[in-house]
Design an enzyme around this catalytic site. Structure first.
Site, short mmCIF file in Angstrom:
data_model
loop_
_atom_site.label_atom_id
_atom_site.label_comp_id
_atom_site.label_asym_id
_atom_site.label_seq_id
_atom_site.Cartn_x
_atom_site.Cartn_y
_atom_site.Cartn_z
N ALA A 153 97.45 31.94 -25.61
CA ALA A 153 96.35 32.43 -24.76
C ALA A 153 94.98 32.11 -25.35
O ALA A 153 93.97 32.49 -24.78
CB ALA A 153 96.49 33.94 -24.54
N ASN A 154 94.95 31.41 -26.47
CA ASN A 154 93.65 31.10 -27.07
C ASN A 154 93.00 29.87 -26.45
O ASN A 154 91.83 29.60 -26.72
CB ASN A 154 93.79 30.89 -28.59
CG ASN A 154 94.72 29.74 -28.93
OD1 ASN A 154 95.92 29.88 -28.79
ND2 ASN A 154 94.18 28.62 -29.37
N TYR A 175 109.17 15.69 -25.04
CA TYR A 175 108.45 16.68 -24.21
C TYR A 175 109.26 16.99 -22.96
O TYR A 175 109.45 18.17 -22.61
CB TYR A 175 107.07 16.12 -23.83
CG TYR A 175 106.25 17.09 -23.00
CD1 TYR A 175 105.82 18.30 -23.52
CD2 TYR A 175 105.90 16.77 -21.68
CE1 TYR A 175 105.05 19.18 -22.75
CE2 TYR A 175 105.13 17.64 -20.91
CZ TYR A 175 104.72 18.84 -21.44
OH TYR A 175 103.97 19.72 -20.69
N1 LIG Z 1 97.77 20.50 -19.07
C1 LIG Z 1 98.67 19.99 -18.25
O1 LIG Z 1 98.38 19.03 -17.50
C2 LIG Z 1 100.05 20.56 -18.18
C3 LIG Z 1 100.95 20.06 -17.22
C4 LIG Z 1 102.23 20.60 -17.16
C5 LIG Z 1 102.61 21.63 -18.00
N2 LIG Z 1 101.71 22.09 -18.93
C6 LIG Z 1 102.16 23.19 -19.81
O2 LIG Z 1 101.16 24.18 -19.83
C7 LIG Z 1 101.29 24.96 -21.03
C8 LIG Z 1 99.92 25.23 -21.64
O3 LIG Z 1 99.40 24.00 -22.12
P1 LIG Z 1 97.85 23.60 -21.96
O4 LIG Z 1 97.78 22.46 -21.01
O5 LIG Z 1 97.02 24.80 -21.71
O6 LIG Z 1 97.55 22.96 -23.42
P2 LIG Z 1 96.69 23.50 -24.66
O7 LIG Z 1 95.28 23.73 -24.26
O8 LIG Z 1 96.96 22.51 -25.76
O9 LIG Z 1 97.35 24.89 -24.99
C9 LIG Z 1 98.56 24.99 -25.68
C10 LIG Z 1 98.59 26.33 -26.37
O10 LIG Z 1 99.85 26.45 -27.05
C11 LIG Z 1 99.57 26.91 -28.35
N3 LIG Z 1 100.61 26.55 -29.30
C12 LIG Z 1 101.04 25.33 -29.66
N4 LIG Z 1 101.97 25.44 -30.63
C13 LIG Z 1 102.13 26.76 -30.89
C14 LIG Z 1 102.92 27.50 -31.80
N5 LIG Z 1 103.73 26.90 -32.67
N6 LIG Z 1 102.84 28.85 -31.78
C15 LIG Z 1 102.01 29.47 -30.93
N7 LIG Z 1 101.21 28.83 -30.06
C16 LIG Z 1 101.27 27.48 -30.04
C17 LIG Z 1 98.24 26.25 -28.72
O11 LIG Z 1 97.69 26.89 -29.85
P3 LIG Z 1 96.64 26.14 -30.86
O12 LIG Z 1 95.30 26.24 -30.21
O13 LIG Z 1 96.75 26.90 -32.13
O14 LIG Z 1 97.12 24.71 -30.97
C18 LIG Z 1 97.48 26.48 -27.43
O15 LIG Z 1 97.00 27.79 -27.38
C19 LIG Z 1 102.24 24.17 -21.93
O16 LIG Z 1 103.52 24.80 -21.91
C20 LIG Z 1 102.32 22.80 -21.27
O17 LIG Z 1 103.56 22.16 -21.52
C21 LIG Z 1 100.45 21.59 -19.04
#
Ligand SMILES: NC(=O)c1ccc[n+]([C@@H]2O[C@H](COP(=O)([O-])OP(=O)(O)OC[C@H]3O[C@@H](n4cnc5c(N)ncnc54)[C@H](OP(=O)(O)O)[C@@H]3O)[C@@H](O)[C@H]2O)c1
Length: 289
Positions: A22-23, A171
């Site tokens: 959530a950060n 992935y």
């Molecule tokens: N963006 C897209 O287009 C897209 C499309 C389809 C699905 N998704 C899914 O959406 C979800 C959120 O991703 P996002 O797009 O918002 O990307 P993001 O901005 O990179 O956010 C990912 C989050 O996961 C956290 N994280 C990664 N590894 C972790 C760990 N070991 N323990 C706890 N937290 C961890 C990250 O923390 P840190 O800040 O510490 O790295 C960050 O808060 C993911 O499941 C992704 O697969 C995204």
């Protein structure tokens, strides 16, 4: 298409929501909107500074919000256990955090990183929180998957992907596992008579750090929606009274059909057994009923 927007979220006063990752990205507006509607939100993040900054951002936007930081590293089962031990109440669990397209790495417990973080970490977290979820009538578990799941394959003889690793296939496999987990969790909860709804989402192409790190970065402003828009499927899945267990919501709240493989109950049951063995988390609440 439905006219649902985050303004449609009902009053969540008295509910506690745990949002992983959530950060940043999609997780932050997810937590913020749940807090805006009265939920007590736990910002579960691996980095304390980033997690506390996210809590501060929520409080700046919603001064009377109830938001706190909890340290959770999904790539470390000991951290998942420690975090789960601090959660006294949870009504909404949003399994949102994720890593994508990494070169081959391993979690602290030696699992391939994308599968270990995106699937096994959330599997363990959900299982450890199950007693609290089962104690909360109408509990929901939302697991953020992706349309990328359709390319996923699971080779149980090479779960570490040591013989054959690809950033994209790693992935896709983790996002397939997210969907198989969602369905199997729903079936097991229903069988055990636990009042829990398990739902999956695909946020749609969203301008977050996951994308910034990838090859599509130059197209960021053109084809990617905002993180606020990316949070809408999760918010709907977590709060709409119209949601049914096992459903999979995409952008514009379209009900998506998971791939044939993602609908395989046999594969889902096998993944569940293997995930139980790998994590040591047994979802005993289901067996005890
Ligand atoms: N963006 C897209 O287009 C897209 C499309 C389809 C699905 N998704 C899914 O959406 C979800 C959120 O991703 P996002 O797009 O918002 O990307 P993001 O901005 O990179 O956010 C990912 C989050 O996961 C956290 N994280 C990664 N590894 C972790 C760990 N070991 N323990 C706890 N937290 C961890 C990250 O923390 P840190 O800040 O510490 O790295 C960050 O808060 C993911 O499941 C992704 O697969 C995204």
């Amino acid at each position: 298409m439905t006219k649902w927007t985050p303004a449609s979220i009902p009053d969540l006063t008295g509910k506690t929501a745990v949002v992983t990752g959530a950060n940043s990205g999609i997780g932050l507006p997810t937590a913020l909107e749940l807090a805006r509607h009265g939920a007590h939100v736990v910002v579960a993040a691996r980095d304390q500074g980033k997690g506390e900054e996210a809590v501060a951002r929520i409080l700046r936007a919603v001064p009377d919000a109830r938001a706190e930081y909890g340290r959770l590293d999904l790539a470390d089962l000991a951290s998942v256990r420690r975090f789960a031990g601090t959660v006294r109440k949870v009504d909404l669990l949003i399994n949102n955090a994720g890593v994508a397209m990494l070169p081959r790495r391993e979690t602290r417990d030696g699992f391939e990183m994308q599968f270990g973080t995106n699937h096994l970490g959330h599997f363990a977290l959900t299982g450890l929180l199950l007693p609290r979820l089962a104690a909360s009538p109408g509990a929901r578990v939302v697991t953020v998957s992706s349309d990328a799941h359709a390319a996923g394959r699971i080779d149980f003889d090479d779960l570490g992907m040591e013989r054959r690793y690809g950033r994209v296939s790693g992935y896709a496999r983790s996002k397939l596992a997210n969907l198989l987990f969602t369905g199997e969790l729903q079936r097991r909860a229903a069988k055990a008579g636990v009042d829990l709804t398990s739902v999956a989402t695909h946020p749609g192409a969203t301008a977050t750090r996951i994308v910034k790190l990838g090859p599509l970065q130059p197209l960021m402003g053109l084809i990617f929606q905002s993180p606020e828009a990316g949070a809408v499927p999760s918010l709907y899945a977590a709060t709409s009274p119209d949601v049914r267990g096992g459903e999979f919501f995409g952008p514009k709240l379209k009900l998506l059909q998971p791939s044939e493989r993602a609908r395989s109950e046999e594969l889902a049951a096998r993944l569940w057994e293997v995930s139980t063995e790998l994590t040591g988390v047994r979802f005993e609440e289901f067996a005890n009923r």
